[in-house]
Motif scaffolding. Structure first.
Motif, PDB file in Angstrom:
ATOM      1  N   TYR A   1     -16.725 -45.473   0.648  1.00 58.28           N
ATOM      2  CA  TYR A   1     -15.703 -44.421   0.619  1.00 58.28           C
ATOM      3  C   TYR A   1     -14.703 -44.585   1.766  1.00 58.28           C
ATOM      4  O   TYR A   1     -13.494 -44.372   1.591  1.00 58.28           O
ATOM      5  CB  TYR A   1     -16.358 -43.041   0.708  1.00 58.28           C
ATOM      6  N   PHE A   2     -15.189 -44.941   2.926  1.00 60.09           N
ATOM      7  CA  PHE A   2     -14.322 -45.152   4.082  1.00 60.09           C
ATOM      8  C   PHE A   2     -13.326 -46.285   3.792  1.00 60.09           C
ATOM      9  O   PHE A   2     -12.124 -46.163   4.048  1.00 60.09           O
ATOM     10  CB  PHE A   2     -15.170 -45.494   5.306  1.00 60.09           C
TER      11      PHE A   2
ATOM     12  N   THR B   1      -6.067 -54.531  -3.598  1.00 57.34           N
ATOM     13  CA  THR B   1      -6.601 -53.378  -4.327  1.00 57.34           C
ATOM     14  C   THR B   1      -8.125 -53.402  -4.338  1.00 57.34           C
ATOM     15  O   THR B   1      -8.754 -52.535  -4.921  1.00 57.34           O
ATOM     16  CB  THR B   1      -6.085 -53.344  -5.775  1.00 57.34           C
ATOM     17  N   SER B   2      -8.711 -54.399  -3.686  1.00 55.71           N
ATOM     18  CA  SER B   2     -10.167 -54.509  -3.600  1.00 55.71           C
ATOM     19  C   SER B   2     -10.537 -54.995  -2.204  1.00 55.71           C
ATOM     20  O   SER B   2      -9.921 -55.923  -1.681  1.00 55.71           O
ATOM     21  CB  SER B   2     -10.698 -55.490  -4.661  1.00 55.71           C
ATOM     22  N   LYS B   3     -11.541 -54.347  -1.582  1.00 60.67           N
ATOM     23  CA  LYS B   3     -11.869 -54.690  -0.197  1.00 60.67           C
ATOM     24  C   LYS B   3     -13.334 -54.380   0.098  1.00 60.67           C
ATOM     25  O   LYS B   3     -13.874 -53.383  -0.370  1.00 60.67           O
ATOM     26  CB  LYS B   3     -10.981 -53.868   0.748  1.00 60.67           C
ATOM     27  N   HIS B   4     -13.958 -55.243   0.893  1.00 61.32           N
ATOM     28  CA  HIS B   4     -15.319 -55.026   1.365  1.00 61.32           C
ATOM     29  C   HIS B   4     -15.289 -54.389   2.753  1.00 61.32           C
ATOM     30  O   HIS B   4     -14.397 -54.684   3.561  1.00 61.32           O
ATOM     31  CB  HIS B   4     -16.083 -56.345   1.437  1.00 61.32           C
ATOM     32  N   PHE B   5     -16.269 -53.546   3.038  1.00 60.10           N
ATOM     33  CA  PHE B   5     -16.360 -52.909   4.354  1.00 60.10           C
ATOM     34  C   PHE B   5     -16.401 -53.954   5.462  1.00 60.10           C
ATOM     35  O   PHE B   5     -15.823 -53.760   6.531  1.00 60.10           O
ATOM     36  CB  PHE B   5     -17.619 -52.024   4.413  1.00 60.10           C
ATOM     37  N   SER B   6     -17.066 -55.070   5.211  1.00 62.98           N
ATOM     38  CA  SER B   6     -17.197 -56.113   6.231  1.00 62.98           C
ATOM     39  C   SER B   6     -15.874 -56.801   6.531  1.00 62.98           C
ATOM     40  O   SER B   6     -15.773 -57.551   7.507  1.00 62.98           O
ATOM     41  CB  SER B   6     -18.230 -57.150   5.784  1.00 62.98           C
TER      42      SER B   6
ATOM     43  N   LEU C   1      -7.746 -48.202   1.545  1.00 63.61           N
ATOM     44  CA  LEU C   1      -6.989 -48.786   0.431  1.00 63.61           C
ATOM     45  C   LEU C   1      -6.019 -47.765  -0.155  1.00 63.61           C
ATOM     46  O   LEU C   1      -4.882 -48.089  -0.483  1.00 63.61           O
ATOM     47  CB  LEU C   1      -7.948 -49.285  -0.642  1.00 63.61           C
ATOM     48  N   ASN C   2      -6.479 -46.527  -0.299  1.00 65.13           N
ATOM     49  CA  ASN C   2      -5.616 -45.473  -0.842  1.00 65.13           C
ATOM     50  C   ASN C   2      -4.401 -45.218   0.037  1.00 65.13           C
ATOM     51  O   ASN C   2      -3.331 -44.855  -0.454  1.00 65.13           O
ATOM     52  CB  ASN C   2      -6.414 -44.172  -1.007  1.00 65.13           C
ATOM     53  N   LYS C   3      -4.580 -45.405   1.342  1.00 65.24           N
ATOM     54  CA  LYS C   3      -3.462 -45.230   2.268  1.00 65.24           C
ATOM     55  C   LYS C   3      -2.566 -46.469   2.336  1.00 65.24           C
ATOM     56  O   LYS C   3      -1.620 -46.515   3.115  1.00 65.24           O
ATOM     57  CB  LYS C   3      -4.009 -44.918   3.676  1.00 65.24           C
ATOM     58  N   LYS C   4      -2.921 -47.482   1.518  1.00 66.49           N
ATOM     59  CA  LYS C   4      -2.155 -48.736   1.441  1.00 66.49           C
ATOM     60  C   LYS C   4      -2.073 -49.447   2.795  1.00 66.49           C
ATOM     61  O   LYS C   4      -1.073 -50.095   3.126  1.00 66.49           O
ATOM     62  CB  LYS C   4      -0.759 -48.486   0.865  1.00 66.49           C
ATOM     63  N   ILE C   5      -3.121 -49.300   3.587  1.00 66.24           N
ATOM     64  CA  ILE C   5      -3.181 -50.001   4.861  1.00 66.24           C
ATOM     65  C   ILE C   5      -3.347 -51.502   4.634  1.00 66.24           C
ATOM     66  O   ILE C   5      -2.866 -52.330   5.412  1.00 66.24           O
ATOM     67  CB  ILE C   5      -4.328 -49.439   5.717  1.00 66.24           C
TER      68      ILE C   5
ATOM     69  N   HIS D   1      -0.524 -48.477 -16.172  1.00 63.61           N
ATOM     70  CA  HIS D   1       0.489 -48.314 -15.123  1.00 63.61           C
ATOM     71  C   HIS D   1       0.681 -46.863 -14.671  1.00 63.61           C
ATOM     72  O   HIS D   1       1.539 -46.595 -13.834  1.00 63.61           O
ATOM     73  CB  HIS D   1       1.826 -48.873 -15.607  1.00 63.61           C
ATOM     74  N   ASP D   2      -0.107 -45.921 -15.209  1.00 67.38           N
ATOM     75  CA  ASP D   2       0.002 -44.526 -14.787  1.00 67.38           C
ATOM     76  C   ASP D   2      -0.854 -44.226 -13.570  1.00 67.38           C
ATOM     77  O   ASP D   2      -0.847 -43.106 -13.062  1.00 67.38           O
ATOM     78  CB  ASP D   2      -0.402 -43.585 -15.930  1.00 67.38           C
ATOM     79  N   TYR D   3      -1.611 -45.205 -13.109  1.00 71.28           N
ATOM     80  CA  TYR D   3      -2.500 -44.983 -11.982  1.00 71.28           C
ATOM     81  C   TYR D   3      -2.831 -46.315 -11.332  1.00 71.28           C
ATOM     82  O   TYR D   3      -2.631 -47.382 -11.908  1.00 71.28           O
ATOM     83  CB  TYR D   3      -3.801 -44.303 -12.441  1.00 71.28           C
ATOM     84  N   ASP D   4      -3.296 -46.228 -10.099  1.00 72.40           N
ATOM     85  CA  ASP D   4      -3.813 -47.399  -9.378  1.00 72.40           C
ATOM     86  C   ASP D   4      -5.304 -47.188  -9.162  1.00 72.40           C
ATOM     87  O   ASP D   4      -5.743 -46.075  -8.873  1.00 72.40           O
ATOM     88  CB  ASP D   4      -3.125 -47.561  -8.014  1.00 72.40           C
ATOM     89  N   ILE D   5      -6.065 -48.268  -9.308  1.00 75.25           N
ATOM     90  CA  ILE D   5      -7.499 -48.194  -9.056  1.00 75.25           C
ATOM     91  C   ILE D   5      -7.822 -49.106  -7.881  1.00 75.25           C
ATOM     92  O   ILE D   5      -7.506 -50.296  -7.909  1.00 75.25           O
ATOM     93  CB  ILE D   5      -8.318 -48.628 -10.279  1.00 75.25           C
TER      94      ILE D   5
END
Length: 400
Positions: free
Chosen positions: A274-275, A288-293, A280-284, A248-252
């Motif tokens: 990376y894009f 917590t997991s996403k494919h480019f497609s 995901l890091n911007k919480k758009i 819980h000290d970080y999000d992956i």
């Protein structure tokens, strides 16, 4: 612990430190060890050694913790039938793994087997990291040279490929710690992921090809079919969910590239991953997991090379609203964004913003006056949506 030589060895304390890396094995033969170690050594202590008693073990644990050692194995010999409770307590306090074996164990065999494992892991890590590094520079290589890189590791160049990036995002409380503490946590997370994924790939009979960075770990996935490749990706997503649930000290955030049918496209695939990870890091996205497609219209922004033109487009539609928000508390940017997300539904927008419908109507009229655009027209809404997509990636400074 899976080595045969450790069959009768028991972990007595320091379970929280089990993710420490072992750099070497060192048999203690002096009263103190500080001048002989460099950090991360695994210390062997004999119960037959003259002068070793409970007090000496307590001093050793303190000294081992100060020197960042990876663990201690105590051979009971004639001095210890059981590990003293005070020693176990001290090792737990220091989160230093403490192992114990009754009677005698061959230090020569322990040293041989552990060092063999260390050297094997070093070789595999260098080989696999080197492969990914070389593939990322494939633009300077011929197709034949790229194919030879894969064949040299037993991977068919005709496989389907995908890049997976685990982005490690420390939470605010951790980010405020000293840089060294934060780096230690990030390295620890990378080790946890590496352990889970190496085990998964071993079960699948695949090589683990990866690269560890400060805030991310990059993996090259491969399979004979697209279906099999997606199964590997799904398994990684489950690992990511499990690790997030346990810590819980970080999000992956786990991001994937599109499926690559040509081995020369590894660098482009990494850029896609990376894009997607940045989104995901911007919480758009909520996941917590996403494919480019699966990132939709954001793909257009990825393929746009001239980022300056994107900013010009963003400013054409949003800059005046941003400046108006700086001058007051009208929250026009947020109001318009919510209105668009709700498909222009006044009632839902009012509920989401917790404002009266009349207040919403007033704000929308102001937006039309400031921008000179009719927000009820399809073309204007489409352009505003695209401007907000760009703003998601290149936001204005927050309005205080």
């Amino acid at each position: 612990m899976e080595l045969d030589i450790f069959h009768n060895v028991k972990l007595k304390a320091g379970r929280k430190g089990l993710d420490r890396a072992v750099s070497w094995v060192y048999a203690k033969h002096t009263k103190t060890i500080t001048e002989w170690v460099h950090g991360r050594e695994f210390i062997l202590v004999s119960g037959y050694e003259y002068g070793i008693d409970e007090a000496e073990l307590l001093k050793l644990i303190e000294e081992a913790a100060q020197n960042n050692l990876s663990g201690i194995l105590v051979e009971g010999g004639i001095n210890f039938k059981e590990m003293p409770a005070s020693v176990i307590k001290k090792a737990d306090e220091k989160e230093l793994p403490l192992f114990f074996v009754r009677g005698v164990i061959s230090f020569l065999d322990v040293t041989h087997d552990v060092l063999a494992l260390i050297m094997e892991n070093r070789y595999l890590k260098i080989q696999n990291v080197s492969l990914l590094d070389k593939l990322l520079n494939a633009a300077s290589l011929s197709q034949k040279e790229v194919d030879n890189l894969f064949c040299g590791t037993g991977i068919s160049p005709d496989s389907y490929f995908m890049l997976a990036v685990f982005n490690i995002n420390t939470l605010d409380t951790l980010s405020k710690r000293q840089t060294t503490d934060r780096a230690d946590v990030l390295i620890g997370v990378a080790r946890i992921l590496e352990k889970h994924i190496s085990s998964l790939f071993e079960q699948m009979g695949k090589s683990t090809i990866y690269k560890v960075n400060l805030d991310s770990v990059d993996y090259l996935l491969y399979a004979d079919t697209e279906e099999e490749l997606m199964e590997v990706a799904d398994a990684l997503s489950q690992i990511n969910a499990n690790v997030n649930a346990e810590h819980h000290d970080y999000d992956i955030y786990l991001s994937f590239s599109s499926i690559l049918s040509e081995s020369r496209n590894v660098l482009n695939g990494l850029n896609e991953a990376y894009f997607t990870g940045n989104l995901l890091n911007k919480k758009i996205f909520a996941e917590t997991s996403k494919h480019f497609s699966d990132i939709g219209s954001y793909q257009i922004l990825f393929y746009t090379e001239d980022k300056a033109k994107l900013l010009v487009f963003r400013d054409r539609y949003l800059k005046k609203l941003y400046e108006a928000d700086l001058e007051g508390t009208s929250q026009l940017m947020e109001t318009l964004h919510t209105f668009l997300l709700q498909g222009g539904n006044m009632m839902q927008t009012s509920k989401t913003l917790f404002i009266h419908r009349n207040t919403l109507q007033y704000r929308l009229e102001r937006i039309e006056t400031i921008t000179g655009r009719n927000i009820n027209g399809y073309q204007a809404r489409r352009d505003f949506v695209n401007a907000f997509l760009i703003h998601d990636l290149f936001p204005y400074p927050e309005v205080l």
